[in-house]
Design a protein around this motif. Structure first.
Motif, PDB file in Angstrom:
ATOM      1  N   VAL A 295      25.469  -9.275  62.158  1.00 64.06           N
ATOM      2  CA  VAL A 295      26.722  -8.928  62.823  1.00 64.06           C
ATOM      3  C   VAL A 295      26.495  -8.768  64.329  1.00 64.06           C
ATOM      4  CG1 VAL A 295      28.561  -7.213  62.997  1.00 64.06           C
ATOM      5  CG2 VAL A 295      27.727  -7.902  60.759  1.00 64.06           C
ATOM      6  N   CYS A 296      25.358  -8.198  64.706  1.00 56.72           N
ATOM      7  CA  CYS A 296      25.078  -8.000  66.138  1.00 56.72           C
ATOM      8  C   CYS A 296      25.041  -9.332  66.885  1.00 56.72           C
ATOM      9  CB  CYS A 296      23.788  -7.213  66.339  1.00 56.72           C
ATOM     10  SG  CYS A 296      22.325  -7.963  65.597  1.00 56.72           S
ATOM     11  N   GLU A 297      24.493 -10.359  66.272  1.00 51.65           N
ATOM     12  CA  GLU A 297      24.477 -11.691  66.907  1.00 51.65           C
ATOM     13  C   GLU A 297      25.878 -12.281  66.980  1.00 51.65           C
ATOM     14  OE1 GLU A 297      20.166 -13.527  65.715  1.00 51.65           O
ATOM     15  OE2 GLU A 297      21.600 -13.166  64.082  1.00 51.65           O
ATOM     16  N   LEU A 298      26.649 -12.089  65.919  1.00 58.13           N
ATOM     17  CA  LEU A 298      28.025 -12.589  65.914  1.00 58.13           C
ATOM     18  C   LEU A 298      28.853 -11.895  66.989  1.00 58.13           C
ATOM     19  CD1 LEU A 298      28.621 -12.857  62.061  1.00 58.13           C
ATOM     20  CD2 LEU A 298      28.307 -14.754  63.665  1.00 58.13           C
ATOM     21  N   MET A 299      28.638 -10.592  67.161  1.00 58.38           N
ATOM     22  CA  MET A 299      29.349  -9.841  68.197  1.00 58.38           C
ATOM     23  C   MET A 299      29.091 -10.458  69.569  1.00 58.38           C
ATOM     24  SD  MET A 299      28.686  -5.877  67.064  1.00 58.38           S
ATOM     25  CE  MET A 299      28.873  -5.318  68.729  1.00 58.38           C
ATOM     26  N   GLU A 300      27.833 -10.748  69.838  1.00 59.45           N
ATOM     27  CA  GLU A 300      27.451 -11.312  71.131  1.00 59.45           C
ATOM     28  C   GLU A 300      28.044 -12.705  71.333  1.00 59.45           C
ATOM     29  OE1 GLU A 300      23.319 -12.768  73.087  1.00 59.45           O
ATOM     30  OE2 GLU A 300      23.311 -10.757  72.201  1.00 59.45           O
TER      31      GLU A 300
ATOM     32  N   ALA B 107      42.254 -19.342  57.313  1.00 62.30           N
ATOM     33  CA  ALA B 107      43.413 -19.538  58.187  1.00 62.30           C
ATOM     34  C   ALA B 107      43.445 -18.587  59.379  1.00 62.30           C
ATOM     35  CB  ALA B 107      44.702 -19.421  57.372  1.00 62.30           C
ATOM     36  N   HIS B 108      42.301 -18.367  59.991  1.00 63.78           N
ATOM     37  CA  HIS B 108      42.254 -17.549  61.194  1.00 63.78           C
ATOM     38  C   HIS B 108      41.177 -18.122  62.109  1.00 63.78           C
ATOM     39  CE1 HIS B 108      41.823 -14.190  63.909  1.00 63.78           C
ATOM     40  NE2 HIS B 108      42.968 -13.731  63.437  1.00 63.78           N
ATOM     41  N   PRO B 109      41.485 -18.306  63.394  1.00 67.54           N
ATOM     42  CA  PRO B 109      40.511 -18.909  64.310  1.00 67.54           C
ATOM     43  C   PRO B 109      39.174 -18.173  64.369  1.00 67.54           C
ATOM     44  CG  PRO B 109      42.661 -18.720  65.368  1.00 67.54           C
ATOM     45  CD  PRO B 109      42.758 -18.022  64.045  1.00 67.54           C
ATOM     46  N   THR B 110      39.185 -16.861  64.288  1.00 59.55           N
ATOM     47  CA  THR B 110      37.921 -16.115  64.336  1.00 59.55           C
ATOM     48  C   THR B 110      37.064 -16.417  63.118  1.00 59.55           C
ATOM     49  OG1 THR B 110      38.883 -14.357  65.676  1.00 59.55           O
ATOM     50  CG2 THR B 110      36.878 -13.815  64.454  1.00 59.55           C
ATOM     51  N   ARG B 111      37.684 -16.523  61.951  1.00 60.73           N
ATOM     52  CA  ARG B 111      36.915 -16.821  60.740  1.00 60.73           C
ATOM     53  C   ARG B 111      36.347 -18.242  60.795  1.00 60.73           C
ATOM     54  NH1 ARG B 111      40.831 -13.086  58.563  1.00 60.73           N
ATOM     55  NH2 ARG B 111      42.257 -14.668  57.788  1.00 60.73           N
ATOM     56  N   VAL B 112      37.109 -19.172  61.342  1.00 59.40           N
ATOM     57  CA  VAL B 112      36.589 -20.534  61.509  1.00 59.40           C
ATOM     58  C   VAL B 112      35.415 -20.515  62.482  1.00 59.40           C
ATOM     59  CG1 VAL B 112      37.122 -22.858  62.337  1.00 59.40           C
ATOM     60  CG2 VAL B 112      38.782 -21.640  60.919  1.00 59.40           C
TER      61      VAL B 112
ATOM     62  N   PRO C 214      33.940  -3.798  64.480  1.00 52.29           N
ATOM     63  CA  PRO C 214      34.933  -3.627  63.416  1.00 52.29           C
ATOM     64  C   PRO C 214      35.785  -4.880  63.182  1.00 52.29           C
ATOM     65  CG  PRO C 214      34.937  -1.719  64.877  1.00 52.29           C
ATOM     66  CD  PRO C 214      34.075  -2.773  65.524  1.00 52.29           C
ATOM     67  N   ASN C 215      36.103  -5.585  64.256  1.00 53.53           N
ATOM     68  CA  ASN C 215      36.899  -6.809  64.143  1.00 53.53           C
ATOM     69  C   ASN C 215      36.126  -7.868  63.365  1.00 53.53           C
ATOM     70  OD1 ASN C 215      38.203  -9.310  64.706  1.00 53.53           O
ATOM     71  ND2 ASN C 215      39.160  -8.410  66.500  1.00 53.53           N
ATOM     72  N   ILE C 216      34.875  -8.082  63.725  1.00 55.91           N
ATOM     73  CA  ILE C 216      34.047  -9.077  63.039  1.00 55.91           C
ATOM     74  C   ILE C 216      33.831  -8.688  61.579  1.00 55.91           C
ATOM     75  CG2 ILE C 216      31.735 -10.097  62.943  1.00 55.91           C
ATOM     76  CD1 ILE C 216      31.756  -9.973  66.033  1.00 55.91           C
TER      77      ILE C 216
ATOM     78  N   LEU D  98      34.618 -10.854  58.266  1.00 56.86           N
ATOM     79  CA  LEU D  98      33.556 -11.148  57.296  1.00 56.86           C
ATOM     80  C   LEU D  98      33.925 -10.654  55.903  1.00 56.86           C
ATOM     81  CD1 LEU D  98      30.477 -10.352  59.526  1.00 56.86           C
ATOM     82  CD2 LEU D  98      31.009 -12.583  58.516  1.00 56.86           C
ATOM     83  N   ALA D  99      34.623  -9.533  55.818  1.00 52.94           N
ATOM     84  CA  ALA D  99      35.060  -9.008  54.519  1.00 52.94           C
ATOM     85  C   ALA D  99      36.010  -9.987  53.833  1.00 52.94           C
ATOM     86  CB  ALA D  99      35.719  -7.645  54.691  1.00 52.94           C
ATOM     87  N   VAL D 100      36.899 -10.599  54.606  1.00 52.21           N
ATOM     88  CA  VAL D 100      37.827 -11.598  54.045  1.00 52.21           C
ATOM     89  C   VAL D 100      37.034 -12.790  53.526  1.00 52.21           C
ATOM     90  CG1 VAL D 100      39.703 -13.208  54.599  1.00 52.21           C
ATOM     91  CG2 VAL D 100      39.766 -10.869  55.499  1.00 52.21           C
ATOM     92  N   LEU D 101      36.076 -13.246  54.311  1.00 57.60           N
ATOM     93  CA  LEU D 101      35.267 -14.396  53.894  1.00 57.60           C
ATOM     94  C   LEU D 101      34.391 -14.062  52.689  1.00 57.60           C
ATOM     95  CD1 LEU D 101      34.221 -15.691  57.438  1.00 57.60           C
ATOM     96  CD2 LEU D 101      35.861 -16.758  55.860  1.00 57.60           C
ATOM     97  N   ARG D 102      33.890 -12.849  52.624  1.00 58.33           N
ATOM     98  CA  ARG D 102      33.079 -12.429  51.468  1.00 58.33           C
ATOM     99  C   ARG D 102      33.928 -12.345  50.205  1.00 58.33           C
ATOM    100  NH1 ARG D 102      29.038  -7.508  52.498  1.00 58.33           N
ATOM    101  NH2 ARG D 102      28.463  -8.112  50.400  1.00 58.33           N
ATOM    102  N   LYS D 103      35.136 -11.832  50.357  1.00 55.28           N
ATOM    103  CA  LYS D 103      36.024 -11.683  49.193  1.00 55.28           C
ATOM    104  C   LYS D 103      36.274 -13.037  48.521  1.00 55.28           C
ATOM    105  CE  LYS D 103      40.497  -9.943  47.767  1.00 55.28           C
ATOM    106  NZ  LYS D 103      41.827  -9.563  48.190  1.00 55.28           N
ATOM    107  N   GLN D 104      36.328 -14.085  49.310  1.00 54.21           N
ATOM    108  CA  GLN D 104      36.555 -15.432  48.768  1.00 54.21           C
ATOM    109  C   GLN D 104      35.248 -16.176  48.485  1.00 54.21           C
ATOM    110  OE1 GLN D 104      39.430 -16.826  47.737  1.00 54.21           O
ATOM    111  NE2 GLN D 104      40.248 -14.784  48.120  1.00 54.21           N
ATOM    112  N   ASP D 105      34.118 -15.478  48.569  1.00 54.37           N
ATOM    113  CA  ASP D 105      32.795 -16.071  48.317  1.00 54.37           C
ATOM    114  C   ASP D 105      32.474 -17.240  49.244  1.00 54.37           C
ATOM    115  OD1 ASP D 105      31.874 -14.347  46.334  1.00 54.37           O
ATOM    116  OD2 ASP D 105      32.965 -15.433  44.772  1.00 54.37           O
TER     117      ASP D 105
END
Length: 110
Positions: free
Chosen positions: A34-39, A16-21, A46-48, A52-59
């Motif tokens: 992460v470096c590619e995602l940043m670009e 439920a967050h546009p960045t995670r989608v 830190p934002n990314i 990613l931590a939220v997405l990892r927590k939910q597998d």
């Protein structure tokens, strides 16, 4: 049964967050560090990492280390199908709304 409902709600909260989608949309084309995602997202590390931590927590995503780099990938490809279905539902709703608006506008010009 309530436990299953809670788990589903937590799963959808992770999406439920546009960045995670956006992250998932990028990972659908293959793993990224992460470096590619940043670009690609034009966001700070830190934002990314937080998303990613939220997405990892939910597998939803998983990671492996490659030297100093952390490489992320979608854990279950059905997540892409889920997002595609959501996109189709939204597109249908938009098309129906536009058709209603066109009908409304035609009625006003008469």
């Amino acid at each position: 049964m309530e436990r299953i409902h809670n788990l589903k709600a937590e799963f959808f909260k992770a999406l439920a967050h546009p960045t995670r989608v956006r992250i998932i949309e990028l990972l659908r084309h293959g793993e990224r560090c992460v470096c590619e995602l940043m670009e690609e997202l034009e966001l700070e590390q830190p934002n990314i990492s937080q998303h990613l931590a939220v997405l990892r927590k939910q597998d939803i995503v998983e990671a492996t280390k490659d030297g100093l780099r952390v490489i992320y990938r979608i854990k279950d490809p059905r997540i892409v199908t889920l997002l595609d279905l959501a996109g189709e539902i939204i597109a249908r709703e938009i098309a129906e709304t536009m058709a209603l608006m066109q009908g409304f506008n035609k009625g006003k010009t008469k």
